[in-house]
Design an enzyme around this catalytic site. Structure first.
Site, PDB file in Angstrom:
ATOM      1  N   ALA A  69       0.810  -1.215   0.000  1.00 35.59           N
ATOM      2  CA  ALA A  69       0.000   0.000   0.000  1.00 35.59           C
ATOM      3  C   ALA A  69       0.846   1.269   0.000  1.00 35.59           C
ATOM      4  O   ALA A  69       0.369   2.329  -0.385  1.00 35.59           O
ATOM      5  CB  ALA A  69      -0.925   0.000   1.214  1.00 35.59           C
ATOM      6  N   LYS A  70       2.060   1.170   0.478  1.00 36.35           N
ATOM      7  CA  LYS A  70       2.981   2.306   0.557  1.00 36.35           C
ATOM      8  C   LYS A  70       2.328   3.527   1.211  1.00 36.35           C
ATOM      9  O   LYS A  70       2.444   4.643   0.730  1.00 36.35           O
ATOM     10  CB  LYS A  70       3.550   2.643  -0.814  1.00 36.35           C
ATOM     11  CG  LYS A  70       4.348   1.502  -1.408  1.00 36.35           C
ATOM     12  CD  LYS A  70       4.788   1.807  -2.816  1.00 36.35           C
ATOM     13  CE  LYS A  70       5.438   0.615  -3.468  1.00 36.35           C
ATOM     14  NZ  LYS A  70       4.474  -0.399  -3.912  1.00 36.35           N
TER      15      LYS A  70
END
Length: 190
Positions: free
Chosen positions: A100-101
């Site tokens: 997802a960063k």
């Protein structure tokens, strides 16, 4: 047990799917645990199930990239949810990473951590730590869950910031690694 470090990315691009899988979107529906999946959600779910079934004996982790689900709206998110459930039900020993960063201020990071660890049942989440400790520490509060802190990436743009050096010759990514090690431990951070 598998003598493997294989992590399979589940980055679903509808346009790159085989034609027979894309065709599922236009006809009929798939039932999974009492829910009906049709359209894009059906194609994504069936594609992921086939990949998971074909690779589960060899891999130790699956890593769906959230952007490849979010771009399809509710259909994509339903397919992601069903994919996570399918892995948990059929291959519970396999580690699940939400690629997802995410990286935002404390209260927002807390909500992201709740979403990925409580609602979506991932084991780990990739985190962009450049907003500092409060963008990472909410993820570290969950027992048996991990934050995967990004420090150095392989994209061409990584040279813009990550490889810059300070007056002592330390690269920014090295500073990120050094500093972030103070926030967590081997028990909650990678």
């Amino acid at each position: 047990a598998k003598k493997s470090m294989l992590c399979v990315g589940l980055d679903v691009d509808f346009n790159k799917m085989p034609e027979h899988v894309k065709a599922l979107a236009g006809c009929g529906e798939t039932e999974y645990k009492g829910e009906l999946y049709k359209g894009t959600a059906r194609s994504i779910l069936e594609f992921n199930k086939a990949i998971v079934d074909a690779t589960a004996a060899h891999c130790v982790a699956y890593k769906p990239n959230l952007a490849f689900y979010e771009c399809y709206g509710i259909d994509g998110m339903r397919a992601l949810d069903a994919t996570v459930d399918y892995i948990r039900t059929n291959y519970p020993e396999i580690f699940l990473i939400a690629d997802a960063k995410r990286g935002d201020i404390g209260n927002t990071a807390k909500m992201y951590a709740k979403a990925f660890f409580e609602e979506m049942d991932f084991d780990a989440v990739t985190i962009a730590p450049y907003m500092g400790a409060d963008s990472v520490t909410p993820f570290l509060e969950y027992k048996d869950k991990w934050a995967i802190v990004l420090a150095l990436t392989s994209n061409p743009g990584s040279h813009d910031f990550q490889l810059t050096k300070d007056e002592n010759g330390t690269m920014l990514f090295e500073k990120v690694l050094e500093t972030s090690q103070k926030w967590g431990s081997d028990e909650n951070m990678m």
